[in-house]
Every structure is written in C-alpha cells, then in structure tokens.
Design a protein around this motif. Sequence first.
Motif, PDB file in Angstrom:
ATOM      1  N   UNK A 254     105.916 -10.444 -16.110  1.00  0.00           N
ATOM      2  CA  UNK A 254     105.924 -11.784 -16.711  1.00  0.00           C
ATOM      3  C   UNK A 254     105.691 -12.805 -15.595  1.00  0.00           C
ATOM      4  N   UNK A 255     104.762 -13.708 -15.821  1.00  0.00           N
ATOM      5  CA  UNK A 255     104.490 -14.738 -14.811  1.00  0.00           C
ATOM      6  C   UNK A 255     105.232 -16.009 -15.213  1.00  0.00           C
ATOM      7  N   UNK A 256     106.160 -16.435 -14.364  1.00  0.00           N
ATOM      8  CA  UNK A 256     106.781 -17.733 -14.647  1.00  0.00           C
ATOM      9  C   UNK A 256     106.639 -18.644 -13.437  1.00  0.00           C
ATOM     10  N   UNK A 257     105.825 -19.715 -13.611  1.00  0.00           N
ATOM     11  CA  UNK A 257     105.564 -20.650 -12.512  1.00  0.00           C
ATOM     12  C   UNK A 257     106.848 -21.349 -12.051  1.00  0.00           C
ATOM     13  N   UNK A 258     106.999 -21.719 -10.780  1.00  0.00           N
ATOM     14  CA  UNK A 258     106.042 -21.446  -9.706  1.00  0.00           C
ATOM     15  C   UNK A 258     106.285 -20.048  -9.145  1.00  0.00           C
ATOM     16  N   UNK A 259     105.250 -19.285  -9.095  1.00  0.00           N
ATOM     17  CA  UNK A 259     105.390 -17.882  -8.690  1.00  0.00           C
ATOM     18  C   UNK A 259     104.080 -17.486  -8.006  1.00  0.00           C
ATOM     19  N   UNK A 260     104.198 -16.663  -6.976  1.00  0.00           N
ATOM     20  CA  UNK A 260     102.977 -16.187  -6.318  1.00  0.00           C
ATOM     21  C   UNK A 260     102.748 -14.743  -6.736  1.00  0.00           C
ATOM     22  N   UNK A 261     101.572 -14.471  -7.271  1.00  0.00           N
ATOM     23  CA  UNK A 261     101.220 -13.088  -7.617  1.00  0.00           C
ATOM     24  C   UNK A 261      99.885 -12.767  -6.945  1.00  0.00           C
ATOM     25  N   UNK A 262      99.659 -11.478  -6.769  1.00  0.00           N
ATOM     26  CA  UNK A 262      98.370 -11.063  -6.215  1.00  0.00           C
ATOM     27  C   UNK A 262      97.658 -10.217  -7.250  1.00  0.00           C
ATOM     28  N   UNK A 263      96.428 -10.610  -7.546  1.00  0.00           N
ATOM     29  CA  UNK A 263      95.600  -9.799  -8.450  1.00  0.00           C
ATOM     30  C   UNK A 263      94.779  -8.866  -7.569  1.00  0.00           C
ATOM     31  N   UNK A 264      94.912  -7.561  -7.807  1.00  0.00           N
ATOM     32  CA  UNK A 264      94.207  -6.571  -6.984  1.00  0.00           C
ATOM     33  C   UNK A 264      93.293  -5.747  -7.881  1.00  0.00           C
ATOM     34  N   UNK A 265      92.094  -5.472  -7.375  1.00  0.00           N
ATOM     35  CA  UNK A 265      91.150  -4.715  -8.192  1.00  0.00           C
ATOM     36  C   UNK A 265      90.368  -3.727  -7.332  1.00  0.00           C
ATOM     37  N   UNK A 266      90.067  -2.578  -7.938  1.00  0.00           N
ATOM     38  CA  UNK A 266      89.123  -1.614  -7.333  1.00  0.00           C
ATOM     39  C   UNK A 266      88.169  -1.211  -8.432  1.00  0.00           C
ATOM     40  N   UNK A 267      86.881  -1.144  -8.097  1.00  0.00           N
ATOM     41  CA  UNK A 267      85.897  -0.742  -9.109  1.00  0.00           C
ATOM     42  C   UNK A 267      84.729  -0.054  -8.435  1.00  0.00           C
ATOM     43  N   UNK A 268      84.128   0.851  -9.166  1.00  0.00           N
ATOM     44  CA  UNK A 268      82.918   1.509  -8.678  1.00  0.00           C
ATOM     45  C   UNK A 268      81.694   0.740  -9.144  1.00  0.00           C
ATOM     46  N   UNK A 269      80.802   0.457  -8.200  1.00  0.00           N
ATOM     47  CA  UNK A 269      79.482  -0.072  -8.523  1.00  0.00           C
ATOM     48  C   UNK A 269      78.551   1.105  -8.234  1.00  0.00           C
ATOM     49  N   UNK A 270      78.105   1.804  -9.263  1.00  0.00           N
ATOM     50  CA  UNK A 270      77.520   3.142  -9.099  1.00  0.00           C
ATOM     51  C   UNK A 270      78.507   3.984  -8.291  1.00  0.00           C
TER      52      UNK A 270
END
Length: 282
Positions: A254-270
């Motif tokens: 749950x995101x409740x401001x003020x809060x610091x979160x990190x969005x992390x992603x990994x994906x294959x491009x081919x």
Amino acid sequence: MKIFRTAEELNNVLQDHRSNGDRIGFVPTMGALHSGHASLIEEAKSKCDRVVCSIFVNPTQFNDPGDLEKYPRRPEQDISVLEAHECDFLFYPSVEDVYPEGMDYRLDFELGYLDETMEGKFRPGHFQGVAQVVYQLLSIVEPTHLFMGMKDFQQLAVVDKMIRDMELPVKLIPCDTVREPDGLAMSSRNLRLSREMRASASVLYETLQMVKIWVLKFNPEQVTQMAIEKIRQKGLKPEYFELVDPQTLLPIHKVHPPMVVVACVAAYADEVRLIDNMVIKA
Ligand code: AMP
C-alpha cells in the motif's frame, strides 16, 4: 592514465597515495564503457584525489554462460573513454589475479532476502558472484570511496550490506542513472539490441514515468498489472515488475504519501535482458 595488469603493480603505485592520505575513488566495471560509466568516473574525480577504474568481466556473476560469452569486450575504445575523462589508473586484471585461490574458493556472503527477490530470484548465484568480486577488488584496491550506479539498484543494496557485514573501511557512493535521449538507461547490453527492439526498449522508461502517476491512483497490484501490460504491448517480455521499499527491497502493498518506493523492472527485448528502476517519492 597508467594501466596495470596485476594487483602487485597496482599496489606498488597506490601504496604511495595511501600513505599520503589521498582519497582514492574506485569505479569497478565490466568494460564496454558508455556515458553511464563515464559519469561515475566524473563523480569520483569530483570527490577524490585519485581515481581507479577496473575492467573485469567477472565469470562468477554470470548464471548464463551464453551471456558471459556474448558480453561485449572492446579494450581500446574503453581506454580512450577513460583517458578522455582523465581517469588516473586502470586495473585490467586476469581471472587469476582477481581469484588467486581459484574461482571455486568462495566466501559465503549472508545476503538474505536481497538474494531471494527480483534479480536474485531470476539469476540464482548472481549476487554471491557480485559480492565476491567486489570484495576481492576492494581488497586489492583498498579505496576510500566506491562509486556504483543506481541503475543496478539491487546490486547497490547487496554491496552496501556486504561492506557493512565485512566492516570494510570504504564509503559507498550511489550515482544517478544516465539515460539515452529517449530515456532508455545506458547499458553495455543495448549494443546487442536490433534496431526495432532498440526503438521499443524506451517503453521501460516510459512505463516507470507513468508509474509515478499511477501509484497515486491505483494500488500496487493494479500498478504492476498496468506496467506489465504496457511493456508487453511494445513486444518486450517482462520478467518482473515490483514496487519495493528502497532499504529492505520488500514489496510495498500500500502506498501512503509521503513515502519513497522504488519501481524495479526486468524485461527481455528478444534475447537481451534489460533492467531499470526509478525511485518514486509518492
Ligand atoms: P557494469 O560495467 O555494467 O558492471 O557497470 C559498472 C558500473 O556502472 C555499475 O556500478 C553500474 O551500476 C554502473 N552503470 C551502468 N550503467 C549505468 C548508467 N546508465 N548510469 C549510471 N551508472 C551506470
């Protein structure tokens, strides 16, 4: 710039600087240097008296042997980049120099959850290899400051824990991610993207930008689904997308401001695996 192939040669020179009390900045890399690496050198130069860069494609952090084989190697170009940015010393060791006791000799680093989530989950053994090589390189270079990129956010958390656990006398300085004009985070792997995939790959950055807005309106589960959908629409195959706590990397429910979160992603491009992240002040 002076280039050293062995730890012994490097140490002979660094010894004088250590006894002078010089601040020694260290930038470990695997080569195929781009502006992201150059920004770490610049940051190190601004904070230290001498800057050491290492180029070492570390076999113990590749869980996929094909990935290790395909890792770009271009020493001449790298040397020109480092000279252009007035790096003082380049350490360009052999595997034997970094692992004099052999690659099977391993300290077992206690990484806990950091090694089980996201990159840890999809690349088993990767972070033990990272902790091991950074530990070995720090023992050789003995820098006062270590400069590493936020681009590899989880790697920073792992190295930070390793430094604290081993009580190493070095200050870790996280450095901002440098991006291409369309937002794609610079990476040595971008060289392997087809022209078509290179054009689509900016969707990672575009998604992370959208997430800044989405977290204020939707719950993390919905945001995750929307992010994955957006990335898929551009033909990339997401491996994970997570909203996590910047310190623990535990998932945010749950995101409740003020809060610091990190969005992390990994994906294959081919077949090219790309990662990115964004620190979001909700
Ligand atoms: P690598 O050669 O990929 O192992 O990266 C060496 C260092 O450069 C690591 O600390 C990375 O986090 C950092 N780095 C890689 N890409 C970037 C980037 N686009 N911006 C800033 N730092 C980066």
